[in-house]
Design an enzyme around this catalytic site. Structure first.
Site, PDB file in Angstrom:
ATOM      1  N   HIS A 308       0.845  -1.184   0.000  1.00 30.96           N
ATOM      2  CA  HIS A 308       0.000   0.000   0.000  1.00 30.96           C
ATOM      3  C   HIS A 308       0.876   1.226   0.000  1.00 30.96           C
ATOM      4  O   HIS A 308       1.933   1.233   0.622  1.00 30.96           O
ATOM      5  CB  HIS A 308      -0.923   0.021   1.226  1.00 30.96           C
ATOM      6  CG  HIS A 308      -2.089   0.916   1.050  1.00 30.96           C
ATOM      7  ND1 HIS A 308      -2.026   2.266   1.277  1.00 30.96           N
ATOM      8  CD2 HIS A 308      -3.343   0.657   0.614  1.00 30.96           C
ATOM      9  CE1 HIS A 308      -3.200   2.800   1.001  1.00 30.96           C
ATOM     10  NE2 HIS A 308      -4.017   1.861   0.600  1.00 30.96           N
ATOM     11  N   ASP A 365      -8.078  -5.031  -0.131  1.00 33.69           N
ATOM     12  CA  ASP A 365      -8.622  -5.678  -1.324  1.00 33.69           C
ATOM     13  C   ASP A 365      -8.292  -7.152  -1.403  1.00 33.69           C
ATOM     14  O   ASP A 365      -8.925  -7.894  -2.158  1.00 33.69           O
ATOM     15  CB  ASP A 365      -8.119  -4.967  -2.582  1.00 33.69           C
ATOM     16  CG  ASP A 365      -8.779  -3.621  -2.714  1.00 33.69           C
ATOM     17  OD1 ASP A 365      -9.968  -3.539  -2.381  1.00 33.69           O
ATOM     18  OD2 ASP A 365      -8.114  -2.659  -3.112  1.00 33.69           O
TER      19      ASP A 365
END
Ligand code: CMC
Length: 430
Positions: A308, A365
């Site tokens: 991320h 996700d």
């Protein structure tokens, strides 16, 4: 703004700029470089906005090192446990949690703006049967501007609020219509006696011929996913909404642009990419090979759902959703071989030095796709699901932007690397 300043001097020209330090309530301070170019002749160069705050905002706070995510000051863990998506949407938009009466009004307003005009519904017929639902959703949201002239005056706070409500209300209707059209089923109208997530599941899965049996776990799981995806400060799609918003474009155009930005696999498209990757790996015994491939820079393959830009320790949303993922699969009695692959992959990456050293942890996700799959939502719809939730954040930022006095059009500068000035050459001399 603090009293601190930083002075930058170019020794070769002796030109200097005194940069005020801007501090928020939490998080790292920033230099205000607004006058830097005027005072020194320099721009700053920061591809990917690694060190650049593009705006002040009071909506969401992230501390990527500590794994903290706050909506309007409230920790995501508390909201995930105690709130619901619509209440979170209210909070994001208005800055405070609603009273019972305020929530009732908000829910009523959202519920009574869920319908699509029939002519907008007919737009779907214009798409080829295999159109991606993101393409249909993006187009349908953009086209709302053609229907709602009473909410296009961005200088009127009441019209701005109305547009925000419409977008939150209609996104599930549009998303479900895109799905139904793609499978050749009749588009269902929203049933206003149902709450937000249950209503969406009905529009997705109800058929005219028999009543829909819906597990309450499904709506609860969806609600949680929507809370976790509702906002994430200045991510690519929200920054896009703000950039388009800065031109004075209407809210429907801004959110359609946000949907476009969300579509990419480095952003919202990752949950769809995760499922495709798990299917490609196929079996838990192939996980080792996939991990090796992801470490090989020449392979062009990355582990989707890992890493991320902001969370360099862990993604707090991933921690919450991981737990929910196991609960949903158990409650819905789903046994999915993809989950075995996912769990094996998670374990392998978490103990591999490549991923550990680079702080590449599973992100939100990684798990959301597995839950969506368990709920019967097809892979092509995953990013659309993300868009439904993120609409709350997009409109909150768009509203905030328009409540900010003296907001400027967003206009980045560049370092030009093209040819220096040269003279045009006639075609016969080239
Ligand atoms: N698999 C393998 N290697 C990776 C991965 C990955 N998923 N992500 C990053 N790396 C490596 C990268 O090659 C680089 O290695 P090195 O330092 O040796 O050059 C290092 O880790 C840093 O990567 P980066 O690309 O500089 O990191 P970034 O902060 O620019 O990118 C990211 C963040 C999310 C785009 C990236 O981690 C990625 O592509 N992940 C997979 C896609 C994904 O899951 N995206 C969803 C993000 S969460 C949803 C959202 O908030 O929108």
């Amino acid at each position: 703004m603090s009293d601190k300043t930083v002075v930058i001097t170019d020794a070769s020209t002796n030109r200097s700029a005194t940069l005020p330090v801007v501090s928020g309530t939490m998080g790292d301070p920033a230099f205000d470089i607004g006058k830097l170019n005027k005072d020194t002749g320099y721009f700053t160069y920061d591809p990917g906005f690694m060190s650049t705050a593009a705006t002040k905002s009071a909506v969401t706070f992230i501390d990527g090192d500590q794994g903290v995510l706050l909506y309007r000051g409230y920790p995501i863990e508390q909201l995930a446990k105690q709130s619901n998506f619509l209440e979170v949407a209210y909070l994001l938009i208005n800055g405070e949690l609603p009273s019972a009466a305020q929530f009732q009004t908000f829910e009523h307003d959202v519920t009574h703006h869920t319908m699509m005009r029939e002519s907008l519904k007919n737009f779907f017929q214009g798409f080829h049967y295999d159109a991606h639902p993101m393409a249909m959703s993006m187009a349908a949201v953009g086209s709302l501007a053609a229907f709602y002239h009473d909410s296009l005056d961005i200088n009127d706070p009441a019209q701005r609020k109305l547009a925000a409500i419409r977008l939150i209300a209609k996104m599930p209707t549009i998303a479900a219509a895109a799905y139904r059209y793609s499978i050749g089923w009749p588009i269902r109208y929203p049933r206003n006696n149902l709450e937000y997530c249950t209503r969406f599941l009905h529009m997705m899965f109800e058929v005219p011929s028999e009543p829909l049996q819906l597990s309450p776990v499904a709506a609860k799981a969806l609600d949680l996913l929507f809370i976790l995806h509702a906002d994430h400060e200045q991510n690519a799609s929200t920054s896009t909404v703000r950039l388009v918003g800065s031109t004075g474009a209407n809210p429907y155009a801004c959110v359609a642009a946000g949907i476009a930005a969300l579509w990419g696999p480095a952003h919202g498209g990752a949950n769809e990419a995760v499922l495709k990757m798990l299917a490609e790996i196929g079996d838990a015994k192939n996980v080792g090979k996939a991990v090796e491939r992801a470490k090989d820079k020449n392979s062009g393959f990355r582990l989707m759902g890992f890493g991320h830009r902001v969370y360099k320790n862990f993604d707090p949303r991933a921690t919450i959703i991981r737990e929910m993922c196991h609960k949903v699969l158990a409650d819905l009695n789903v046994s999915d071989p993809m989950l075995d692959v996912a769990m094996e992959l998670e374990a392998a990456a978490l103990k591999d030095s490549y991923f550990v050293e680079r702080k590449l942890y599973p992100n939100v996700d990684f798990y959301s796709g597995i839950i969506y799959k368990a709920l019967g939502i097809p892979t092509e719809m995953f990013t659309v699901m993300f868009a439904i939730a993120r609409t709350a954040g997009w409109v909150a930022h768009w509203l905030e932007q328009h409540e900010t006095p003296d907001a400027k059009i967003g206009r980045p500068r560049q370092i030009y690397t093209g040819a220096p000035t040269r003279d045009y050459v006639d075609v016969e001399k080239r």
